[in-house]
Design a protein around this motif. Structure first.
Motif, PDB file in Angstrom:
ATOM      1  N   SER A 189      -5.378  -5.263   1.181  1.00 33.31           N
ATOM      2  CA  SER A 189      -4.676  -4.859  -0.037  1.00 33.31           C
ATOM      3  C   SER A 189      -4.338  -3.376  -0.019  1.00 33.31           C
ATOM      4  O   SER A 189      -3.235  -2.972  -0.389  1.00 33.31           O
ATOM      5  CB  SER A 189      -5.555  -5.131  -1.258  1.00 33.31           C
ATOM      6  N   ILE A 190      -5.282  -2.567   0.416  1.00 34.71           N
ATOM      7  CA  ILE A 190      -5.052  -1.117   0.456  1.00 34.71           C
ATOM      8  C   ILE A 190      -3.965  -0.779   1.468  1.00 34.71           C
ATOM      9  O   ILE A 190      -3.072   0.033   1.194  1.00 34.71           O
ATOM     10  CB  ILE A 190      -6.371  -0.373   0.774  1.00 34.71           C
ATOM     11  N   ARG A 191      -4.003  -1.417   2.616  1.00 36.08           N
ATOM     12  CA  ARG A 191      -2.977  -1.155   3.638  1.00 36.08           C
ATOM     13  C   ARG A 191      -1.595  -1.608   3.183  1.00 36.08           C
ATOM     14  O   ARG A 191      -0.605  -0.937   3.424  1.00 36.08           O
ATOM     15  CB  ARG A 191      -3.342  -1.853   4.948  1.00 36.08           C
ATOM     16  N   SER A 192      -1.545  -2.764   2.536  1.00 37.11           N
ATOM     17  CA  SER A 192      -0.233  -3.269   2.119  1.00 37.11           C
ATOM     18  C   SER A 192       0.330  -2.479   0.942  1.00 37.11           C
ATOM     19  O   SER A 192       1.539  -2.462   0.735  1.00 37.11           O
ATOM     20  CB  SER A 192      -0.315  -4.750   1.768  1.00 37.11           C
ATOM     21  N   ALA A 193      -0.532  -1.799   0.180  1.00 32.63           N
ATOM     22  CA  ALA A 193      -0.050  -1.003  -0.943  1.00 32.63           C
ATOM     23  C   ALA A 193       0.710   0.232  -0.461  1.00 32.63           C
ATOM     24  O   ALA A 193       1.535   0.786  -1.191  1.00 32.63           O
ATOM     25  CB  ALA A 193      -1.218  -0.584  -1.823  1.00 32.63           C
ATOM     26  N   ARG A 194       0.451   0.657   0.762  1.00 33.28           N
ATOM     27  CA  ARG A 194       1.111   1.854   1.305  1.00 33.28           C
ATOM     28  C   ARG A 194       2.512   1.562   1.843  1.00 33.28           C
ATOM     29  O   ARG A 194       3.316   2.469   1.986  1.00 33.28           O
ATOM     30  CB  ARG A 194       0.253   2.438   2.423  1.00 33.28           C
ATOM     31  N   ARG A 195       2.779   0.281   2.155  1.00 35.11           N
ATOM     32  CA  ARG A 195       4.083  -0.087   2.725  1.00 35.11           C
ATOM     33  C   ARG A 195       5.118  -0.299   1.624  1.00 35.11           C
ATOM     34  O   ARG A 195       4.809  -0.786   0.558  1.00 35.11           O
ATOM     35  CB  ARG A 195       3.953  -1.389   3.521  1.00 35.11           C
ATOM     36  N   LYS A 196       6.360   0.050   1.938  1.00 34.15           N
ATOM     37  CA  LYS A 196       7.448  -0.220   0.999  1.00 34.15           C
ATOM     38  C   LYS A 196       7.914  -1.652   1.186  1.00 34.15           C
ATOM     39  O   LYS A 196       7.992  -2.161   2.284  1.00 34.15           O
ATOM     40  CB  LYS A 196       8.607   0.731   1.267  1.00 34.15           C
ATOM     41  N   ARG A 197       8.226  -2.282   0.066  1.00 37.12           N
ATOM     42  CA  ARG A 197       8.724  -3.665   0.099  1.00 37.12           C
ATOM     43  C   ARG A 197       9.973  -3.770  -0.755  1.00 37.12           C
ATOM     44  O   ARG A 197      10.209  -2.959  -1.639  1.00 37.12           O
ATOM     45  CB  ARG A 197       7.690  -4.625  -0.491  1.00 37.12           C
ATOM     46  N   SER A 198      10.674  -4.834  -0.506  1.00 36.82           N
ATOM     47  CA  SER A 198      11.838  -5.065  -1.355  1.00 36.82           C
ATOM     48  C   SER A 198      11.366  -5.656  -2.679  1.00 36.82           C
ATOM     49  O   SER A 198      10.289  -6.259  -2.773  1.00 36.82           O
ATOM     50  CB  SER A 198      12.801  -6.031  -0.660  1.00 36.82           C
ATOM     51  N   LEU A 199      12.138  -5.493  -3.697  1.00 34.95           N
ATOM     52  CA  LEU A 199      11.782  -6.035  -5.012  1.00 34.95           C
ATOM     53  C   LEU A 199      11.827  -7.561  -5.013  1.00 34.95           C
ATOM     54  O   LEU A 199      11.136  -8.194  -5.796  1.00 34.95           O
ATOM     55  CB  LEU A 199      12.710  -5.471  -6.087  1.00 34.95           C
ATOM     56  N   PHE A 200      12.637  -8.136  -4.141  1.00 32.12           N
ATOM     57  CA  PHE A 200      12.729  -9.589  -4.087  1.00 32.12           C
ATOM     58  C   PHE A 200      11.363 -10.208  -3.771  1.00 32.12           C
ATOM     59  O   PHE A 200      10.965 -11.192  -4.398  1.00 32.12           O
ATOM     60  CB  PHE A 200      13.764 -10.028  -3.038  1.00 32.12           C
ATOM     61  N   SER A 201      10.651  -9.632  -2.823  1.00 34.03           N
ATOM     62  CA  SER A 201       9.332 -10.137  -2.452  1.00 34.03           C
ATOM     63  C   SER A 201       8.378 -10.075  -3.640  1.00 34.03           C
ATOM     64  O   SER A 201       7.637 -11.016  -3.909  1.00 34.03           O
ATOM     65  CB  SER A 201       8.786  -9.319  -1.283  1.00 34.03           C
ATOM     66  N   THR A 202       8.403  -8.979  -4.366  1.00 37.91           N
ATOM     67  CA  THR A 202       7.537  -8.822  -5.537  1.00 37.91           C
ATOM     68  C   THR A 202       7.903  -9.828  -6.617  1.00 37.91           C
ATOM     69  O   THR A 202       7.020 -10.471  -7.202  1.00 37.91           O
ATOM     70  CB  THR A 202       7.647  -7.388  -6.091  1.00 37.91           C
ATOM     71  N   HIS A 203       9.182  -9.977  -6.891  1.00 37.35           N
ATOM     72  CA  HIS A 203       9.624 -10.928  -7.921  1.00 37.35           C
ATOM     73  C   HIS A 203       9.292 -12.361  -7.525  1.00 37.35           C
ATOM     74  O   HIS A 203       8.922 -13.178  -8.378  1.00 37.35           O
ATOM     75  CB  HIS A 203      11.116 -10.780  -8.184  1.00 37.35           C
TER      76      HIS A 203
END
Length: 112
Positions: A77-91
Motif C-alpha cells: 500500500s505504501i509503495r503504490s501510494a507513491r506511484r501516479k495513476r490515472s483517475l480511471f483506475s481509481t474510479h
C-alpha cells in the motif's frame, strides 16, 4: 427395570454404567468427554486435547503468517501510494467497491 444402565448383573455391577475412559468418555451414560478430551462436532467423537507445546507452536505459526501478510499488505500500500495513476483506475475501484456493497446489502433480509 431401568434402561441404559450399561452393565450386566454381576459382582461388579455399577448402576451408572462403566465407560471406556481410555476412549475419552465418562459420565452416567458415557456421553461426556473425560478430562483432557474435547468433543469434536465434525467427527462426533471425544478426542484427546493436543499438548501445550503443540498448541503454542500452532498459535505461533498462525501469528507469524498473519503478521507477514499484514506487513506485505502495508508495504504494498505504501509503495503504490507513491506511484501516479490515472483517475480511471481509481474510479473503477470505487465503482467495484460500490457494487460489492450493494450486493452484500441486498442479501440481508430486513424486516421493516
Amino acid at each position: 427395570e431401568a434402561a441404559c444402565l450399561g452393565a450386566e448383573d454381576s459382582e461388579d455391577f455399577n448402576p451408572q454404567g462403566k465407560c471406556d475412559e481410555s476412549a475419552g468418555y465418562t459420565g452416567r451414560l458415557c456421553s461426556t468427554c473425560a478430562e483432557n478430551y474435547i468433543f469434536l462436532d465434525d467427527i462426533a467423537l471425544c478426542t484427546e486435547c493436543p499438548s501445550v507445546v503443540v498448541t503454542i507452536f500452532t498459535i505461533s505459526i498462525t501469528l507469524a503468517v498473519a503478521g507477514g501478510a499484514i506487513y506485505l499488505l502495508v508495504r504494498s500500500s505504501i509503495r503504490s501510494a507513491r506511484r501516479k495513476r490515472s483517475l480511471f483506475s481509481t474510479h473503477l475501484k470505487i465503482f467495484a467497491n460500490y457494487i460489492q456493497w450493494m450486493i452484500l446489502i441486498a442479501n440481508f433480509d430486513f424486516q421493516w
